[in-house]
Scaffold this motif. Structure first.
Motif, short mmCIF file in Angstrom:
data_model
loop_
_atom_site.label_atom_id
_atom_site.label_comp_id
_atom_site.label_asym_id
_atom_site.label_seq_id
_atom_site.Cartn_x
_atom_site.Cartn_y
_atom_site.Cartn_z
N LEU B 3 -62.83 137.16 -4.28
CA LEU B 3 -63.14 136.82 -5.66
C LEU B 3 -62.69 135.39 -5.94
O LEU B 3 -61.53 135.06 -5.78
N ILE B 4 -63.65 134.55 -6.31
CA ILE B 4 -63.29 133.18 -6.65
C ILE B 4 -63.36 133.05 -8.16
O ILE B 4 -64.42 133.23 -8.75
N ASN B 5 -62.24 132.78 -8.76
CA ASN B 5 -62.21 132.64 -10.21
C ASN B 5 -62.15 131.15 -10.54
O ASN B 5 -61.12 130.51 -10.39
N TYR B 6 -63.31 130.62 -10.94
CA TYR B 6 -63.40 129.17 -11.17
C TYR B 6 -62.63 128.76 -12.42
O TYR B 6 -62.25 127.61 -12.56
N SER B 7 -62.45 129.71 -13.30
CA SER B 7 -61.77 129.37 -14.54
C SER B 7 -60.27 129.17 -14.31
O SER B 7 -59.69 128.17 -14.70
N SER B 8 -59.66 130.14 -13.63
CA SER B 8 -58.22 130.01 -13.39
C SER B 8 -57.94 129.37 -12.03
O SER B 8 -56.80 129.24 -11.62
N LYS B 9 -59.02 128.94 -11.33
CA LYS B 9 -58.88 128.26 -10.03
C LYS B 9 -58.10 129.12 -9.03
O LYS B 9 -57.09 128.69 -8.48
N GLU B 10 -58.56 130.34 -8.87
CA GLU B 10 -57.89 131.24 -7.94
C GLU B 10 -58.88 131.82 -6.94
O GLU B 10 -60.03 132.07 -7.28
N ILE B 11 -58.40 132.04 -5.73
CA ILE B 11 -59.20 132.76 -4.74
C ILE B 11 -58.37 133.96 -4.28
O ILE B 11 -57.22 133.80 -3.86
N ASN B 12 -58.94 135.15 -4.41
CA ASN B 12 -58.23 136.36 -4.01
C ASN B 12 -58.93 137.02 -2.84
O ASN B 12 -60.13 137.27 -2.91
#
Lengths: 162, 192
Positions: B3-12
């Motif tokens: 999961l790439i969360n572009y808003s919080s700049k996280e990759i899980n």
């Protein structure tokens, strides 16, 4: 990563975040968390500073997955909501667009009825957007990071897992 | 998928330890917990029975830190190995990005390894995924015990794809980080 992709998500995530904050405020809840079905936090609103977020997200997703299977065993398609009542705090968990899990943590400051109504409203508002986001994510899955990212990440991995 | 969360700049990224019961999956994850810098890891959570068998899963979040503005997290899970816990195993595989198969090298567990790897394929197929599409590494655990199957035999039976494999003694931390590193790198490369 493609510029337009990031732009699109920035806008939609802001709408999602605003909706969660509104839900949290209107229901006087402690916090609201949005979690994907694999157990990863997407975003949250309210006070989550004292919460172990990775564990909470993982257990919520597992809880939901286990309950869905229980539903299946008795011939139900799904249980779309879960409610865990505690002496001081309670959790209301609901599925949006069949894809993401919305968890609301609340105290006796509010009522289950109000939480339920407001969650339903938020879910309806966000369902279409999630359909769109997940479609985009699936179609643009590759090309998310570049070679430089991979090389830096691999160096970090080598030192972390020594 | 990761999961790439572009808003919080996280990759899980979700990595699952799979394999037969009592093969050492939880031991692997406990060793990782004990060795990784506490600043880079969260709490180790175990949902097990009174007999210490994993009932649902063990879970350990590990943070890689920030890479080019993205904070990268690996979520490590184990599944319960016992045959009768297949419902839980299937659930944990949802959204899996990488797999580490922990095989038990003991002669009397040889068949259990084969059953478990076949069960992995079946369970992935339910999510319309093929095992070969997901980065996989194999650890042949318990190499310190006397009654063990030879490496060649294990490779023939369990590793037809020729993925990364290594010998392990998870109780002593031998061969624990190698497969994890291998799979984590492959998972990240798939994002490219």
């Amino acid at each position: 990563m493609p510029e337009d992709k990031e732009g699109t998500f920035e806008e939609e995530f802001q709408i999602i975040k605003d909706s969660l904050e509104e839900l949290c405020r209107e229901t006087k809840s402690l916090s609201v968390l949005l979690i994907d079905k694999a157990g990863q936090l997407i975003t949250s609103a309210g006070n989550v500073s004292s919460l172990d977020i990775p564990s909470f997200a993982t257990l919520s997703a597992a809880d939901f997955a286990a309950t869905s299977n229980l539903a299946d065993l008795i011939g139900e398609h799904d249980f779309s909501t879960l409610f865990h009542q505690g002496a001081r705090k309670s959790i209301y968990v609901s599925l949006i667009a069949d894809k993401v899990i919305l968890a609301v943590i609340f105290t006796k400051e509010t009522t289950l009825g109000l939480v339920r109504i407001k969650v339903k409203k938020t879910a309806e508002k966000l369902a279409n957007m999630f359909d769109r986001i997940f479609q985009t994510l699936e179609s643009e899955y590759s090309g998310a990071v570049d070679d430089e990212f991979i090389s830096e990440a691999e160096t970090e991995l080598d030192s972390l897992f020594e | 998928m990761a999961l790439i969360n572009y808003s919080s700049k996280e990759i899980n990224c979700k990595i699952v330890y799979y394999g037969p019961g009592l093969g050492g999956k939880t031991t692997n994850i406990k060793h990782i917990y004990s060795k990784v810098n506490p600043e880079n890891r969260g709490k180790l959570m175990s949902l097990d029975t009174e007999l210490d068998r994993t009932l649902f899963f063990d879970f350990l979040p590990v943070d890689l830190g920030t890479v080019k503005g993205f904070s990268v997290h690996f979520h490590l899970y184990t599944v319960p190995g016992q045959v009768y816990y297949n419902a839980s195993r299937k659930l944990i595989l949802k959204g899996v990005d990488g797999l580490i198969f922990v095989a038990d090298s003991q002669i009397e567990r040889f068949e259990d390894n084969i059953d478990s790897i076949e069960n992995l394929d079946d369970n992935l197929a339910e999510y319309h995924k093929k095992a070969e599409e997901i980065p996989l590494a194999i650890q042949y655990n318990k190499r310190d015990l006397p009654n063990i199957v030879s490496l060649n035999e294990l490779e023939d039976a369990l590793n037809p794809r020729g993925v990364f494999s290594c010998e392990g003694v998870a109780t002593e931390g031998i061969g624990v980080f190698e497969p994890l590193k291998e799979v984590s790198k492959k998972v990240l490369r798939k994002l490219r």
